[in-house]
Each structure stands twice: as structure tokens, then as C-alpha cells.
Design a protein around this motif. Structure first.
Motif, short mmCIF file in Angstrom:
data_model
loop_
_atom_site.label_atom_id
_atom_site.label_comp_id
_atom_site.label_asym_id
_atom_site.label_seq_id
_atom_site.Cartn_x
_atom_site.Cartn_y
_atom_site.Cartn_z
N CYS A 11 -15.40 7.26 3.61
CA CYS A 11 -14.08 6.83 4.08
C CYS A 11 -13.23 8.01 4.54
N ASN A 64 -9.18 7.58 1.92
CA ASN A 64 -8.59 6.65 0.96
C ASN A 64 -8.44 7.35 -0.38
N SER A 94 -8.94 -0.19 0.41
CA SER A 94 -8.10 0.63 -0.47
C SER A 94 -6.65 0.19 -0.32
N PHE A 132 -3.82 5.59 0.90
CA PHE A 132 -4.44 6.43 1.92
C PHE A 132 -3.74 7.79 1.94
N CYS A 157 0.83 -1.20 0.00
CA CYS A 157 0.00 0.00 0.00
C CYS A 157 0.86 1.25 0.00
#
Length: 270
Positions: free
Chosen positions: A162, A155, A247, A250, A34
Motif C-alpha cells: 500500500c 496507509n 484503511s 493515510f 478517516c
């Protein structure tokens, strides 16, 4: 044997599609990862810091400098769990001998916290990423130990459900004297939580107060909630401000505008 690769020299295009690699039993294996973008919209520099929960790696050596207007991308494993916060008023040019180098959020006087938890009070972003498990990730902004800066989290691409918004009021302006942290110039630089300030079970939600039925909002946690309604104001804050969203990217923005939209361009990333 696990090998962690350094992606700091990889081109931005490849960073956007960050993939962690490690070797297990002599075989190369790919693990989804991520991206966490940290943005500084404060009119002053900050020193973001990260600390992993037990069993998780330190991200970006645990800390770095971020000028006003700057954005930095850090890579995280797809199952990372830990906290992110911003330090303020730092000076690393003078030997500290383990004394605080920052007015707020200090981690043993070091620029790179290397996993050390910051000195409260500091506004905490808490994350449990579960992208590689194909499950939603959990995140919140906590004032359980106190406040030093407003922050928003969302996200990418952004979704209203979110988004953790910033504060509607400056807690430093409304912080009661008994909770204030003041610098050498007499400025309020942070606001302690009641638990941190008084260390009482009733404020810390522990021992006989260690349940939602026994530990209720206080005048202090209500003050925090009024200023920052999207944040966790005390241990058993309800309804829970924790968000659950899927997701692999971020965005954490310190000092966000009240109705800020999050637009990141390649040229803005450090």
C-alpha cells in the motif's frame, strides 16, 4: 440540513478516533471517518492544500502552513474524494490581488484554497476513500500536470503493498529547459508535463489520441517515469500505478527519504 462540526479543539486522543456527526431529518447519525496525516520532511516550509471532487467537502479550509519537520492531521469523511498537493515559496504577507502568492501550486493567492484547484505544475496526490462503504480506497500520485515536490503515500499501519514511494531522482535537476518553471532567482522550482507545456493532443491523450491504444509514452513522460517510477507519468500510464487498499488512516509525506519509515507520535502532530 447538514451540520459539519469543527474538531480543531478536540483532544488528540479523540482525534485519532475521529467520528463525523451530522443531522439528517432531525436525527443524529454517526458516520465513520478517516484521518490523513500530512508530513513535511522538506528542509523548508510548505503550504499543503486540498481540493475536493464535486459533491465532497473541503478539508481543513483547503490549505495551511506546515513547517519543516511538521506533521498535521486532517479529518476526512469516510467517502471523501479529491486531491492534495503542496505549495512552495509562498508569501501571504503582501496583498496579491488574485496574483500568485506561491512559486508553485498557488490557489488564487490565498492561504486557504477553499476548494480552489492549484495552479499547475504540482505533484498531485489523488484519493478516493471508500472506508464507510467497506470497500478498498484508491489513491495515486500524478505527474499528469507536472512536478514540484516528491511525495510518498501509505496507509497506517504501513503495508508495503500500500506504499507509493518517493522519487529516485530529483526531476528539477533533470527537467528539460522547455518544461522548466524558474523563479525570480533563476532556480528551477517545478517541471511542467508535456501536455501542460505544449497543449498538444498527442501529449494530452485527447481527441483522436484519447485511448490507451492511440496515446503512448513520450520522451517526456518516460523521463518522469524514470525519476518517479511509482507515479502516474501520463494519462494512460500502464501498468496502472493506482493502489487499492483498505484503511481509515493515510500518511502523505512530502520530501520522503528514499527508504523512509513513517513513525508518528502524538507530540509531532500539529
Amino acid at each position: 440540513m447538514q451540520i459539519t462540526m469543527n474538531f480543531s479543539r478536540i483532544s488528540f486522543a479523540l482525534q485519532l478516533f475521529f467520528i463525523c456527526h451530522f443531522i439528517t431529518s432531525g436525527k443524529l447519525r454517526e458516520v465513520e471517518g478517516c484521518s490523513i496525516y500530512i508530513s513535511n520532511k522538506c528542509p523548508f516550509p510548505i503550504w499543503p492544500a486540498t481540493a475536493p471532487n464535486t459533491g465532497h467537502p473541503v478539508l481543513s479550509n483547503g490549505g495551511f502552513y506546515l513547517p519543516s519537520g511538521g506533521v498535521r492531521r486532517i479529518g476526512a469523511p469516510g467517502d471523501w474524494s479529491g486531491r492534495i498537493w503542496a505549495r512552495t515559496g509562498c508569501n501571504f504577507n503582501v496583498p496579491t490581488n488574485h496574483k500568485p502568492a506561491c512559486e508553485t501550486g498557488d490557489c488564487d493567492g490565498k492561504l486557504e484554497c477553499e476548494g480552489t484547484i492549484g495552479l499547475p505544475p504540482a505533484t498531485l496526490v489523488e484519493m478516493t476513500i471508500q472506508y464507510d462503504k467497506k470497500q478498498p480506497s484508491f489513491y495515486d500520485v500524478s505527474l499528469v500536470d507536472g512536478y514540484n515536490l516528491p511525495v510518498s503515500v501509505t496507509n497506517k499501519p504501513s503495508s508495503t503493498k500500500c506504499l507509493i514511494r518517493g522519487c529516485t531522482k530529483n526531476l528539477k535537476d533533470t527537467c528539460p529547459p522547455e518544461l522548466q518553471v524558474v523563479n525570480d532567482g533563476g532556480q528551477v522550482v517545478a517541471c511542467k508535463s508535456a501536455c501542460l507545456a505544449f497543449n498538444l493532443d498527442s501529449f494530452c491523450c485527447r481527441n483522436k489520441y484519447g485511448s490507451p491504444e492511440k496515446c503512448k509514452p513520450s520522451v517526456y513522460s518516460s523521463l518522469f517515469k524514470n525519476a518517479c517510477p511509482s507515479y502516474v507519468s501520463y494519462a494512460f500510464d500502464t501498468p496502472s500505478p493506482v493502489l487499492s487498499c483498505s484503511s481509515d488512516q493515510f500518511i502523505i509525506t512530502f520530501c520522503p527519504d528514499k527508504w523512509a519509515t513513517h513513525h508518528l507520535s502524538a507530540s509531532s502532530i500539529i
